[in-house]
Design an enzyme around this catalytic site. Structure first.
Site, mmCIF file in Angstrom:
data_model
loop_
_atom_site.group_PDB
_atom_site.id
_atom_site.type_symbol
_atom_site.label_atom_id
_atom_site.label_comp_id
_atom_site.label_asym_id
_atom_site.label_seq_id
_atom_site.Cartn_x
_atom_site.Cartn_y
_atom_site.Cartn_z
ATOM 1 N N TYR A 157 0.826 -1.209 0.000
ATOM 2 C CA TYR A 157 0.000 0.000 0.000
ATOM 3 C C TYR A 157 0.867 1.269 0.000
ATOM 4 C CZ TYR A 157 -3.345 3.482 1.694
ATOM 5 O OH TYR A 157 -4.121 4.607 1.836
ATOM 6 N N LYS A 161 1.058 4.349 -2.716
ATOM 7 C CA LYS A 161 0.724 5.745 -2.414
ATOM 8 C C LYS A 161 1.947 6.664 -2.548
ATOM 9 C CE LYS A 161 -3.691 5.253 -1.687
ATOM 10 N NZ LYS A 161 -4.740 6.006 -2.402
HETATM 11 N N1 NAD Z 1 -9.271 6.053 5.715
HETATM 12 C C1 NAD Z 1 -7.965 6.263 5.916
HETATM 13 O O1 NAD Z 1 -7.426 6.116 7.012
HETATM 14 C C2 NAD Z 1 -7.097 6.718 4.764
HETATM 15 C C3 NAD Z 1 -5.860 7.313 5.048
HETATM 16 C C4 NAD Z 1 -5.057 7.740 3.987
HETATM 17 C C5 NAD Z 1 -5.493 7.575 2.680
HETATM 18 N N2 NAD Z 1 -6.697 6.973 2.451
HETATM 19 C C6 NAD Z 1 -7.113 6.818 1.062
HETATM 20 O O2 NAD Z 1 -8.377 7.437 0.898
HETATM 21 C C7 NAD Z 1 -9.147 6.706 -0.058
HETATM 22 C C8 NAD Z 1 -10.462 6.252 0.526
HETATM 23 O O3 NAD Z 1 -10.275 5.671 1.790
HETATM 24 P P1 NAD Z 1 -11.444 4.791 2.476
HETATM 25 O O4 NAD Z 1 -11.082 4.666 3.909
HETATM 26 O O5 NAD Z 1 -12.769 5.317 2.098
HETATM 27 O O6 NAD Z 1 -11.159 3.378 1.730
HETATM 28 P P2 NAD Z 1 -12.157 2.210 1.299
HETATM 29 O O7 NAD Z 1 -11.330 1.003 1.030
HETATM 30 O O8 NAD Z 1 -13.270 2.097 2.286
HETATM 31 O O9 NAD Z 1 -12.794 2.746 -0.064
HETATM 32 C C9 NAD Z 1 -12.182 2.562 -1.322
HETATM 33 C C10 NAD Z 1 -13.247 2.571 -2.389
HETATM 34 O O10 NAD Z 1 -12.589 2.303 -3.639
HETATM 35 C C11 NAD Z 1 -13.394 1.363 -4.362
HETATM 36 N N3 NAD Z 1 -12.542 0.592 -5.277
HETATM 37 C C12 NAD Z 1 -11.650 -0.385 -4.979
HETATM 38 N N4 NAD Z 1 -11.111 -0.903 -6.084
HETATM 39 C C13 NAD Z 1 -11.678 -0.232 -7.128
HETATM 40 C C14 NAD Z 1 -11.525 -0.302 -8.527
HETATM 41 N N5 NAD Z 1 -10.696 -1.185 -9.095
HETATM 42 N N6 NAD Z 1 -12.260 0.540 -9.305
HETATM 43 C C15 NAD Z 1 -13.110 1.424 -8.745
HETATM 44 N N7 NAD Z 1 -13.320 1.537 -7.416
HETATM 45 C C16 NAD Z 1 -12.590 0.719 -6.623
HETATM 46 C C17 NAD Z 1 -14.021 0.472 -3.295
HETATM 47 O O11 NAD Z 1 -15.169 -0.199 -3.778
HETATM 48 C C18 NAD Z 1 -14.321 1.485 -2.193
HETATM 49 O O12 NAD Z 1 -15.609 2.032 -2.297
HETATM 50 C C19 NAD Z 1 -8.246 5.578 -0.539
HETATM 51 O O13 NAD Z 1 -7.510 6.027 -1.666
HETATM 52 C C20 NAD Z 1 -7.320 5.381 0.635
HETATM 53 O O14 NAD Z 1 -6.102 4.776 0.239
HETATM 54 C C21 NAD Z 1 -7.504 6.549 3.455
#
Ligand code: NAD
Length: 253
Positions: A157, A161
């Protein structure tokens, strides 16, 4: 200052739930027409936005598939006539288990890179011809503050990123002459639905992060809205190639 993105057409990927849904709803509240795209069914989020009086379109797309990305942009243009903002939020994240280097298979490493890195690249590649034609566009990539910390058990991951961070700078330089701005948000551990449901923490979980933060509370999805609207709006028109860490003062670089 309401309606900061009034009339802008915004695509948010990975927006069926989680932080993507937060961005989509926030952009709609500020006057944008929003395309809510996800590999899962995103119609509930689009219906919620439409019910509040703003136009929204739900699309089912796989960001790691080139044809699907092209289809997402074509359907957006067909419905709304343009694309002003692309939020590259979709990723393999919430359901990705913590794992050591020894535990991560080569196949899993490649799959994470395919969605998180190629997905960001392909959605951007599909969108820029439309933005170029308009002479204007805003791309917002989603990285993570983890890449500045060197944390264990998520090397697939973090590699993905870190690539998003690098791509943001390279894309910004390449697309500036087209009027396309490219920036990134790097959130800290944020209480999205999937993060709250996680049970495989190996580093103490979100509560353990508080000690390393200047602002000692859990990070909530709404903490990211300000940056999303700023990068999507005209307020950031002279800002490009930047990554804004939003983690309560954990990573300072
Ligand atoms: N929540 C955190 O702590 C956090 C921290 C830093 C960065 N992020 C980033 O923020 C974003 C959202 O985080 P989250 O917590 O909502 O994650 P999450 O995993 O709950 O949501 C990710 C979404 O992406 C969709 N997805 C996955 N593969 C896909 C594909 N091939 N095509 C289209 N859609 C696809 C999933 O269905 C899901 O709805 C992500 O990029 C994550 O890496 C999250």
């Amino acid at each position: 200052m309401p309606n900061r993105v009034e009339g802008r057409v915004c695509i948010v990927t990975g927006a069926a739930q989680g932080l993507g849904a937060t961005y989509a709803k926030a952009l709609a509240e500020e006057g944008a027409k929003v395309v809510v795209s996800d590999i899962d069914d995103a119609s509930a989020v689009a219906a919620e936005i439409s019910a509040s009086g703003t136009q929204a379109l739900a699309l089912q797309n796989d960001v790691s598939d080139w044809e699907s990305c092209q289809d997402m942009v074509a359907k957006t243009v067909e419905k709304f006539g343009r694309v002003d903002v692309l939020i590259n939020n979709a990723a393999i994240f919430g359901n990705l288990e913590r794992a050591s280097i020894d535990e991560i298979t080569p196949e899993l490493f490649d799959r994470v890179m395919k969605v998180n890195v190629s997905g960001t690249f392909l959605c951007t590649k599909a969108t820029i011809p439309v933005m170029r034609e308009q002479g204007y566009g805003k791309i917002v990539n989603i990285s993570t503050s983890r890449i500045f910390a060197g944390l264990p058990y998520y090397v697939h991951y973090d590699a993905s990123k870190g690539a998003v961070f690098g791509m943001t700078r390279a894309m910004a330089n390449e697309l500036g002459d087209d009027g396309i701005r490219v920036n990134a948000i790097a959130p800290g551990s944020t209480m999205s639905e999937n993060v709250k449901a996680r049970t495989d923490w190996r580093d103490g979980g979100p509560a353990a992060k508080l000690a390393g933060r200047s602002l000692k509370r859990l990070q909530e999805p709404d903490d990211l809205i300000g940056a999303c609207i700023f990068f999507a709006s005209a307020e950031s028109d002279f800002v490009t190639g930047q990554t804004l860490v939003i983690d309560g003062g954990g990573a300072m670089w």
